[in-house]
Scaffold this motif. Structure first.
Motif, short mmCIF file in Angstrom:
data_model
loop_
_atom_site.label_atom_id
_atom_site.label_comp_id
_atom_site.label_asym_id
_atom_site.label_seq_id
_atom_site.Cartn_x
_atom_site.Cartn_y
_atom_site.Cartn_z
N ILE A 180 1.09 -1.19 0.16
CA ILE A 180 -0.03 -0.06 0.18
C ILE A 180 0.87 1.06 0.04
CG2 ILE A 180 -1.59 1.30 1.36
CD1 ILE A 180 -2.67 -1.31 -0.02
N ASP A 181 0.47 2.26 -0.48
CA ASP A 181 1.08 3.55 -0.84
C ASP A 181 1.39 4.07 0.57
OD1 ASP A 181 1.47 3.62 -3.68
OD2 ASP A 181 -0.64 4.57 -3.81
N PRO A 182 2.68 4.58 0.73
CA PRO A 182 2.93 5.40 2.25
C PRO A 182 1.90 6.44 2.44
CG PRO A 182 4.34 5.99 0.62
CD PRO A 182 3.54 4.98 0.04
N ILE A 183 1.58 6.56 3.89
CA ILE A 183 0.75 7.59 4.22
C ILE A 183 1.35 8.88 4.30
CG2 ILE A 183 1.35 7.32 6.72
CD1 ILE A 183 -1.86 7.69 7.50
N PRO A 184 0.50 9.96 4.05
CA PRO A 184 1.29 11.35 4.03
C PRO A 184 1.67 11.62 5.13
CG PRO A 184 -0.90 11.18 2.50
CD PRO A 184 -0.81 9.99 3.44
N TYR A 220 8.75 5.81 7.37
CA TYR A 220 8.94 4.30 7.12
C TYR A 220 10.56 4.20 7.26
CZ TYR A 220 4.08 4.39 5.51
OH TYR A 220 2.66 4.32 5.44
N SER A 221 10.81 3.17 7.86
CA SER A 221 12.07 2.71 7.95
C SER A 221 12.68 1.99 6.35
CB SER A 221 12.54 1.85 9.07
OG SER A 221 11.89 0.78 9.10
N LEU A 280 -1.12 3.61 9.72
CA LEU A 280 -1.50 4.72 10.72
C LEU A 280 -0.41 4.74 11.70
CD1 LEU A 280 -3.47 7.13 11.26
CD2 LEU A 280 -4.72 5.48 12.77
N SER A 281 0.27 3.70 12.26
CA SER A 281 1.20 3.57 13.15
C SER A 281 2.54 4.43 12.57
CB SER A 281 1.82 2.43 13.68
OG SER A 281 2.37 1.59 12.46
N ARG A 282 2.72 4.46 11.23
CA ARG A 282 3.87 5.09 10.71
C ARG A 282 3.58 6.61 10.75
NH1 ARG A 282 4.79 -0.03 11.70
NH2 ARG A 282 6.71 -0.86 10.89
#
Length: 481
Positions: A46-50, A54-55, A150-152
Motif C-alpha cells: 500500500i502507498d505510504p501515508i502522507p 517508514y524505515s 497509521l502507526s507510521r
C-alpha cells in the motif's frame, strides 16, 4: 484491484463525503503472479501515508513479502490449527528433509497440526483473510494494513508489523490448505471456533456467494480470495500487560487491562515518576499481577510501557478494535545512551550487553490487529472509556492526532488516502473518521481541563532521567507538518 461494493449513502454532507460508494481499489506498488490454475494474483504494498515515517527495514519487508511466489517449488502451505481464526502458514522447503517437495511437506508435516517450522528451512510469512460468522471469531484482514500505516503516521513507539495485500487462487487454496484445515480441526471441542472458520472458508471457496459479505473475502471475479501477508514474531505478555482477564471476555477483561501497572500509571494525576511508582504499588496488590511483574521493574521499562500502551489505546479506539486484551506481545531489546543519544537493538538469549549502562527491556509488539475496522465490532477502548482516563500522553502523538482530525474534517490528503488506498466501504471509512474525531475531542477536553500531562518521551527519559511536561496548545500545532 476492485475489492468490495457498498450502496450509495444519501445525506446532507460535504461533497467529498456524499460521493457514491463504488468498487474500491487498494493502491500501491503491485506485484502480479499467475497461479498454476491461470488465476491472476496480486500483492500490493500500500502507498505510504502522507506525513508517515517508514524505515528502510519497513520497505525491505514489503518487498520481501511481495516477492513470495506461493506456487514456487520450494514453498509449502499449511493451515493454522490453533487459536480461533483460520490462516495460512507459508514455509520455505528449499532445504531439509522435504527439500523441493512441498506436496509431501503438506501431507506429512502439516498433518501434525500446529507449527511445522522444525521440518522446514524457514517460515516465510502468514496469510490472513477476513472471517466473520456466528460460530467463528472476528477477523478483518484489512485492519492489519490500517494499523501498519497509521502507526507510521504517528511514528509510534509501539511496534506494528509490516503488512501487504495478497490475493490467492481460491480453488488451489481450497485444495492445498482449507480442506486440510477443516480435517485437522474437526472433532475437537477446544478448536470449535477455528474449525467453524475453516469450514466457512472451505465452503466459500466452493461457492463464494455462500459467504456474506462476499466482497470482504473474494475478489470481484470470485476467482481469488484475498487478505494480507504478514510476518509476526515475539512472545506473549502475561498479566503484567494483558491484564488478569479474571472478569471474563469483553467489558470485564478490558477493565482488568486498565488495572495493570502501566495503565494505572497512565491514569495517575501525579508527575511522571510519581505516577510510575503509584502504578506499580497499586498493581502489586493483586497477587497475579505481582507475580507476572516479577522483581524490580525499572523506571525506563515503565515509561516505555506507558508510552506503548497509550499509543495502543489510541490506535484501537480509532479502528474500533474488539480483541486486544490477551493478544499483546513483546520482544526483548537492549537500550542504552551513547553520546547523548538513546540507542537500542534486539537482544538474544546468549547476548551480552552492548554497553555497561544498557538495560534489558520488554518492548511491545502489536501482532494481532485484525478485529478492528468494521462497524459491526465492539470498540472496547471506547466502551470502557480508556482515553477519558489517561492523564499522561506523548506531545508528538497528540499533535498528530489533532492534525489528523482537522484533515479528516476538511476532506484533506489523509482523508483521501484512507478513502482511496485500502478498499474501504463508506461505513468502514466513516467509522475511522468518526472515531478519530471522538478521540481528539476526548483528549482535547482533558487538555483544556488541565488533566493531561505531555510527558511520555521514553528516549528523553533515558537521556535526562526525567521528563518535564511539554507546554502544548490543546489545539495542537497551528500548521500541519
Amino acid at each position: 484491484m476492485n475489492l468490495r461494493i457498498s450502496s450509495v449513502i444519501l445525506c446532507l454532507c460535504p461533497l467529498w463525503l456524499a460521493a457514491p460508494s463504488v468498487w474500491a481499489e487498494v493502491s500501491g506498488a503491485v506485484t502480479t503472479y499467475s497461479s498454476p490454475g491461470g488465476v491472476e494474483e496480486r500483492c500490493v504494498a500500500i502507498d505510504p501515508i502522507p506525513g508517515g515515517t517508514y524505515s528502510d527495514a519497513d520497505r525491505a519487508e514489503e518487498r520481501r513479502l511481495c516477492a513470495i511466489d506461493l506456487w514456487a517449488p520450494h514453498v509449502a502451505l499449511c493451515p493454522k490449527t490453533w487459536s480461533t481464526s483460520p490462516g495460512t502458514l507459508i514455509y520455505d522447503v528449499s532445504s531439509g528433509p522435504f527439500a523441493g517437495e512441498p506436496a509431501r511437506f503438506e501431507r506429512e508435516a502439516c498433518a501434525h497440526g500446529g507449527r511445522a517450522i522444525r521440518s522446514a528451512n524457514a517460515e516465510l510469512a502468514r496469510h490472513k483473510q477476513t472471517m466473520n460468522t456466528a460460530q467463528s471469531s472476528a477477523t478483518f484482514s484489512t485492519a492489519s494494513l490500517l494499523y501498519y500505516h497509521l502507526s507510521r503516521y504517528f511514528e509510534s513507539t509501539v511496534n506494528v508489523p509490516v503488512a501487504v495485500y495478497r490475493s490467492i487462487d481460491r480453488e488451489l487454496h481450497r485444495q492445498r490448505v482449507s480442506e486440510s484445515g477443516v480435517s485437522l480441526t474437526g472433532g475437537k471441542s477446544s478448536l470449535r471456533m477455528i474449525h467453524a472458520g475453516w469450514t466457512a472458508l472451505r465452503d466459500g471457496e466452493v461457492n463464494p456467494e455462500s459467504y456474506r459479505p462476499t466482497d470482504e473475502l473474494f475478489t470481484p471475479d470470485r476467482k481469488a480470495l484475498y487478505g494480507i501477508l504478514i510476518m509476526t514474531s515475539g512472545s506473549r505478555y502475561g498479566s503484567e500487560i494483558n491484564g488478569t482477564r479474571e472478569s471474563g471476555w469483553g467489558t470485564g477483561q478490558n477493565l482488568d487491562f486498565q488495572n495493570t501497572a502501566p495503565f494505572l500509571a497512565l491514569r495517575s494525576e501525579r508527575p511522571l515518576r510519581g505516577a510510575m511508582r503509584e502504578g506499580l504499588e497499586e498493581a502489586r496488590m493483586n497477587p497475579t499481577l505481582d507475580r507476572d511483574l516479577g522483581g524490580q521493574v525499572s523506571e525506563t521499562q515503565m515509561v516505555y510501557w506507558m508510552r506503548e500502551l497509550s499509543e495502543t489505546v489510541l490506535l484501537d479506539f480509532i479502528f474500533g478494535q474488539q480483541d486486544r486484551v490477551g493478544n499483546i506481545d513483546y520482544k526483548k531489546t537492549w537500550n542504552w545512551v551513547e553520546n547523548g543519544e538513546a540507542m537500542s537493538r534486539p537482544a538474544t538469549s546468549d547476548d551480552t550487553p552492548p554497553a555497561s549502562s544498557a538495560v534489558l527491556l520488554k518492548r511491545t509488539w502489536l501482532n494481532d490487529n485484525d478485529a478492528g475496522g468494521r462497524p459491526a465490532y465492539t470498540d472496547f477502548a471506547e466502551k470502557t472509556r480508556m482515553l477519558e482516563n489517561l492523564r499522561h500522553f506523548g506531545a508528538d502523538t497528540y499533535g498528530k492526532l489533532m492534525a489528523l482530525d482537522r484533515d479528516f474534517a476538511a476532506g484533506g490528503p489523509l482523508y483521501r488516502y484512507f478513502r482511496d488506498s485500502f478498499g474501504l466501504s463508506q461505513a468502514q471509512l466513516g467509522l475511522i473518521v468518526r472515531h478519530t474525531a471522538h478521540a481528539a475531542a476526548i483528549l482535547r477536553e482533558s487538555c483544556r481541563g488541565g488533566k493531561l500531562r505531555f510527558d511520555l518521551d521514553p528516549e528523553r527519559f533515558m537521556i535526562e532521567g526525567d521528563v518535564t511536561a511539554s507546554d502544548l496548545s490543546c489545539e495542537g500545532p497551528t500548521t500541519d507538518s
